[in-house]
Design a protein around this motif. Sequence first.
Motif, PDB file in Angstrom:
ATOM      1  N   ARG A 209       0.806  -1.228   0.000  1.00 60.75           N
ATOM      2  CA  ARG A 209       0.000   0.000   0.000  1.00 60.75           C
ATOM      3  C   ARG A 209       0.837   1.276   0.000  1.00 60.75           C
ATOM      4  O   ARG A 209       0.368   2.319  -0.464  1.00 60.75           O
ATOM      5  N   HIS A 210       2.072   1.215   0.489  1.00 62.17           N
ATOM      6  CA  HIS A 210       2.841   2.444   0.650  1.00 62.17           C
ATOM      7  C   HIS A 210       4.168   2.437  -0.121  1.00 62.17           C
ATOM      8  O   HIS A 210       4.487   3.409  -0.796  1.00 62.17           O
ATOM      9  N   ILE A 211       4.908   1.352   0.002  1.00 56.15           N
ATOM     10  CA  ILE A 211       6.262   1.356  -0.569  1.00 56.15           C
ATOM     11  C   ILE A 211       6.222   1.213  -2.088  1.00 56.15           C
ATOM     12  O   ILE A 211       6.814   2.029  -2.808  1.00 56.15           O
ATOM     13  N   LEU A 212       5.533   0.199  -2.583  1.00 58.59           N
ATOM     14  CA  LEU A 212       5.528  -0.043  -4.024  1.00 58.59           C
ATOM     15  C   LEU A 212       4.904   1.094  -4.836  1.00 58.59           C
ATOM     16  O   LEU A 212       5.498   1.527  -5.835  1.00 58.59           O
ATOM     17  N   PRO A 213       3.730   1.611  -4.477  1.00 59.77           N
ATOM     18  CA  PRO A 213       3.155   2.684  -5.304  1.00 59.77           C
ATOM     19  C   PRO A 213       4.018   3.937  -5.372  1.00 59.77           C
ATOM     20  O   PRO A 213       3.957   4.672  -6.361  1.00 59.77           O
ATOM     21  N   ASN A 214       4.823   4.197  -4.346  1.00 61.47           N
ATOM     22  CA  ASN A 214       5.624   5.417  -4.305  1.00 61.47           C
ATOM     23  C   ASN A 214       7.067   5.214  -4.767  1.00 61.47           C
ATOM     24  O   ASN A 214       7.842   6.182  -4.781  1.00 61.47           O
ATOM     25  N   SER A 215       7.415   4.002  -5.138  1.00 66.17           N
ATOM     26  CA  SER A 215       8.799   3.742  -5.545  1.00 66.17           C
ATOM     27  C   SER A 215       8.927   3.260  -6.990  1.00 66.17           C
ATOM     28  O   SER A 215      10.050   3.156  -7.493  1.00 66.17           O
ATOM     29  N   LEU A 216       7.817   2.951  -7.646  1.00 69.53           N
ATOM     30  CA  LEU A 216       7.896   2.386  -8.986  1.00 69.53           C
ATOM     31  C   LEU A 216       7.701   3.410 -10.098  1.00 69.53           C
ATOM     32  O   LEU A 216       7.738   3.052 -11.273  1.00 69.53           O
ATOM     33  N   THR A 217       7.496   4.682  -9.760  1.00 66.58           N
ATOM     34  CA  THR A 217       7.329   5.698 -10.804  1.00 66.58           C
ATOM     35  C   THR A 217       8.587   5.838 -11.646  1.00 66.58           C
ATOM     36  O   THR A 217       8.535   5.862 -12.881  1.00 66.58           O
ATOM     37  N   SER A 218       9.720   5.934 -10.983  1.00 69.30           N
ATOM     38  CA  SER A 218      10.990   6.034 -11.719  1.00 69.30           C
ATOM     39  C   SER A 218      11.287   4.765 -12.496  1.00 69.30           C
ATOM     40  O   SER A 218      11.908   4.810 -13.563  1.00 69.30           O
ATOM     41  N   VAL A 219      10.837   3.638 -11.986  1.00 71.00           N
ATOM     42  CA  VAL A 219      11.055   2.363 -12.689  1.00 71.00           C
ATOM     43  C   VAL A 219      10.272   2.345 -13.994  1.00 71.00           C
ATOM     44  O   VAL A 219      10.766   1.860 -15.020  1.00 71.00           O
ATOM     45  N   PHE A 220       9.049   2.874 -13.994  1.00 67.89           N
ATOM     46  CA  PHE A 220       8.256   2.916 -15.212  1.00 67.89           C
ATOM     47  C   PHE A 220       8.891   3.834 -16.256  1.00 67.89           C
ATOM     48  O   PHE A 220       8.886   3.534 -17.454  1.00 67.89           O
ATOM     49  N   ALA A 221       9.431   4.972 -15.810  1.00 75.33           N
ATOM     50  CA  ALA A 221      10.142   5.856 -16.735  1.00 75.33           C
ATOM     51  C   ALA A 221      11.376   5.161 -17.304  1.00 75.33           C
ATOM     52  O   ALA A 221      11.687   5.279 -18.501  1.00 75.33           O
ATOM     53  N   PHE A 222      12.072   4.412 -16.467  1.00 76.98           N
ATOM     54  CA  PHE A 222      13.241   3.662 -16.921  1.00 76.98           C
ATOM     55  C   PHE A 222      12.845   2.555 -17.890  1.00 76.98           C
ATOM     56  O   PHE A 222      13.613   2.192 -18.786  1.00 76.98           O
ATOM     57  N   THR A 223      11.638   2.018 -17.739  1.00 76.31           N
ATOM     58  CA  THR A 223      11.153   0.976 -18.644  1.00 76.31           C
ATOM     59  C   THR A 223      11.009   1.506 -20.064  1.00 76.31           C
ATOM     60  O   THR A 223      11.397   0.839 -21.032  1.00 76.31           O
ATOM     61  N   ALA A 224      10.453   2.714 -20.213  1.00 73.89           N
ATOM     62  CA  ALA A 224      10.348   3.310 -21.546  1.00 73.89           C
ATOM     63  C   ALA A 224      11.721   3.553 -22.151  1.00 73.89           C
ATOM     64  O   ALA A 224      11.932   3.355 -23.357  1.00 73.89           O
ATOM     65  N   LEU A 225      12.670   3.978 -21.324  1.00 77.27           N
ATOM     66  CA  LEU A 225      14.031   4.178 -21.813  1.00 77.27           C
ATOM     67  C   LEU A 225      14.665   2.853 -22.221  1.00 77.27           C
ATOM     68  O   LEU A 225      15.365   2.773 -23.244  1.00 77.27           O
ATOM     69  N   GLN A 226      14.421   1.811 -21.442  1.00 75.89           N
ATOM     70  CA  GLN A 226      14.985   0.501 -21.750  1.00 75.89           C
ATOM     71  C   GLN A 226      14.376  -0.106 -23.011  1.00 75.89           C
ATOM     72  O   GLN A 226      15.021  -0.934 -23.671  1.00 75.89           O
ATOM     73  N   PHE A 227      13.158   0.290 -23.352  1.00 76.93           N
ATOM     74  CA  PHE A 227      12.559  -0.218 -24.588  1.00 76.93           C
ATOM     75  C   PHE A 227      13.382   0.214 -25.796  1.00 76.93           C
ATOM     76  O   PHE A 227      13.670  -0.593 -26.689  1.00 76.93           O
ATOM     77  N   GLY A 228      13.747   1.488 -25.842  1.00 76.56           N
ATOM     78  CA  GLY A 228      14.596   1.945 -26.940  1.00 76.56           C
ATOM     79  C   GLY A 228      15.947   1.269 -26.938  1.00 76.56           C
ATOM     80  O   GLY A 228      16.474   0.902 -27.995  1.00 76.56           O
ATOM     81  N   TRP A 229      16.518   1.102 -25.751  1.00 74.63           N
ATOM     82  CA  TRP A 229      17.816   0.425 -25.659  1.00 74.63           C
ATOM     83  C   TRP A 229      17.702  -1.028 -26.105  1.00 74.63           C
ATOM     84  O   TRP A 229      18.580  -1.542 -26.813  1.00 74.63           O
ATOM     85  N   ALA A 230      16.630  -1.716 -25.700  1.00 73.58           N
ATOM     86  CA  ALA A 230      16.443  -3.111 -26.090  1.00 73.58           C
ATOM     87  C   ALA A 230      16.249  -3.243 -27.598  1.00 73.58           C
ATOM     88  O   ALA A 230      16.761  -4.180 -28.225  1.00 73.58           O
ATOM     89  N   LEU A 231      15.505  -2.312 -28.189  1.00 79.42           N
ATOM     90  CA  LEU A 231      15.323  -2.341 -29.639  1.00 79.42           C
ATOM     91  C   LEU A 231      16.660  -2.177 -30.358  1.00 79.42           C
ATOM     92  O   LEU A 231      16.928  -2.856 -31.357  1.00 79.42           O
TER      93      LEU A 231
END
Length: 295
Positions: A209-231
């Motif tokens: 309820r507290h840790i995951l919702p407030n810590s994964l925002t940067s991870v999602f932004a990094f996911t979009a960046l990693q998509f370009g890198w993976a391609l």
Amino acid sequence: MTSFDILDRRSVPASAASAATPSTAARFRVWRGISPSLVLAWLVLATVLLWAMAPGLFTVYNPVEGVPGGQLKAPSAAHLLGTDSLGRDLFSRIVHGSVHSLTGALAAVGVGLLAGTTIGILAGSVGGWIDDLLMRLVDVLLSIPTLLLSLSIIILLGFGTFNSAIAVGATAIAGFSRLTRSEVVRVRRSDYVEAAFGSGGSFVKVLWRHILPNSLTSVFAFTALQFGWALLQISTLGFLGYGAPPPTPEWGLLIAEGRNYLATAWWLTAAPGLIVVIVVLSANRISQSFGRAGS
């Protein structure tokens, strides 16, 4: 109009009436806040996704069958990006090849995201010797060059787009793990999390309820960046011959097939290479927007 209507109209302040209706200046500020480069990036990714889902809407040519006598034709109205050495329409091969390149990149990001976030959450939330052990394993992964690690995994698994995606995803685990752990540790030390534990909250409940919702925002932004890198990595492996086998129209393989005709048919390498660059830059631009929204 009755006297009650007049009283009702007079009782409403002018400032409240103006606030109820958005002004022209407010609308202008909203539209001005929309970046044209971000809109263009989303349009590029949407177009490429449509290529992958419905290639028949964009081209009528068969991507693997050539036309006799149509070899190495320059770009024209009949063939927008020309033809290759076997008379196959290059635009058709790029459109049909998007499904292989995008699927490989998405699968690679999925592998890195799933395994990396799991390791990062476990290390950051539990701590202790588990944190030390997992982070030392991550350090070992970071010490190995990504291309060398990808090639080693492909040699073990075999060639192909799916195996290339697993190999690229394995190289992305370390980055996801370190970022997720740092965000989890940052949120774990926050006052509201300590208060949640102090009020009797269980570890799983506070984590969910507290840790995951407030810590994964940067991870999602990094996911979009990693998509370009993976391609880019999938295309690199395809260029080296470790990806999809011919005549599969994978973007990296298309660049490799055209490198022998740079002097006579430059479009065979320039067109798919430009597509890869545009898609990677679009993914990076979208990643920047996610990062600013999270901050």
